[in-house]
Write an enzyme that holds these catalytic residues in place. Structure first.
Site, PDB file in Angstrom:
ATOM      1  N   THR A  82       0.865  -1.181   0.000  1.00 24.14           N
ATOM      2  CA  THR A  82       0.000   0.000   0.000  1.00 24.14           C
ATOM      3  C   THR A  82       0.900   1.230   0.000  1.00 24.14           C
ATOM      4  O   THR A  82       1.530   1.533   1.010  1.00 24.14           O
ATOM      5  CB  THR A  82      -0.928   0.005   1.221  1.00 24.14           C
ATOM      6  OG1 THR A  82      -1.753  -1.158   1.186  1.00 24.14           O
ATOM      7  CG2 THR A  82      -1.812   1.253   1.228  1.00 24.14           C
ATOM      8  N   LYS A 157      -6.958   1.757  -3.730  1.00 22.29           N
ATOM      9  CA  LYS A 157      -6.634   1.121  -2.446  1.00 22.29           C
ATOM     10  C   LYS A 157      -6.715   2.114  -1.295  1.00 22.29           C
ATOM     11  O   LYS A 157      -7.280   1.813  -0.231  1.00 22.29           O
ATOM     12  CB  LYS A 157      -5.238   0.495  -2.507  1.00 22.29           C
ATOM     13  CG  LYS A 157      -4.755  -0.081  -1.170  1.00 22.29           C
ATOM     14  CD  LYS A 157      -5.676  -1.183  -0.646  1.00 22.29           C
ATOM     15  CE  LYS A 157      -5.405  -1.554   0.791  1.00 22.29           C
ATOM     16  NZ  LYS A 157      -4.117  -2.210   1.008  1.00 22.29           N
TER      17      LYS A 157
END
Length: 213
Positions: A82, A157
């Site tokens: 991420t 995300k």
């Protein structure tokens, strides 16, 4: 994720910053590398899953140990961490300058979904590279969504993470309100979790709050 690659029959080389973290994988057939560069040698696909932009930069671009220094022609670099859209685009440019195919492939899902090979992939990159990579990703997940060019996966995300955080904050406020009003909080949370207004994530988080975990 690595364990599921082994279960799917892939030959796997692993590297981890923490000593001993890969012991269970080694015992089930993976090979341990001393550096990211060594792990990338001869690999068709190289996957990174680390904490943040700084760790990602070191994994791929370190002058002495970075994985880009050993990727063979035709290999695909896959960044599943991420990360920020700014860094993921910079990383993609570094890959392109080296003639390396690149995908960003962050995931939605936690440890239970990873163990069950039920992750949801949010992919940014070229469609033809994704087509080559999708069978590999499906050894670890149940859905592979092409979000658009590099950077789109990171944006989706981070949006998913933000939506989760908003729900956590909202459930915390509601639980506090129910307590102050003298409600049977556990029963109220249970009922709320059965309604269309509650997401699976909100239900799970509320249950965890009430359990003190």
């Amino acid at each position: 994720m690595a364990a599921n690659l082994l279960k799917a029959g892939h030959r796997l080389t692993v590297w981890n910053r923490s000593k001993g973290a890969a012991d269970s994988l080694i015992s089930t057939g993976a090979r341990l590398a001393g550096t990211p560069r060594e792990a990338a040698a001869e690999a068709d696909f190289v996957i990174a899953m680390v904490r943040d932009d700084i760790a990602s930069r070191k994994i791929w671009l370190d002058e002495d140990t970075g994985a880009f220094g050993m990727l063979k022609a035709g290999a695909v670099a896959i960044e599943s961490s991420t990360l920020t859209p700014v860094w993921i685009r910079e990383l993609a440019k570094a890959a392109s300058a080296r003639g390396v195919a690149f995908l960003e492939a962050p995931v939605a899902g936690g440890r239970p979904q990873a163990e069950a090979a039920q992750l949801i992939y949010l992919v940014g990159g070229e469609k033809d590279v994704l087509a080559r990579t999708e069978p590999l990703l499906k050894a670890m997940g149940t859905a592979v969504h092409h979000a658009g060019p590099v950077g789109a996966g990171a944006m989706v995300k981070l949006s998913v993470n933000s939506l989760l955080a908003i729900q956590v904050g909202a459930m915390a406020e509601l639980i506090g309100l129910l307590q102050r009003l003298g409600a049977d909080v556990d029963r109220a949370v249970e009922i709320i979790g059965t309604t269309p207004a509650s997401s699976p994530a909100a239900k799970t988080m509320a249950t965890s709050m009430r359990a003190g975990t």
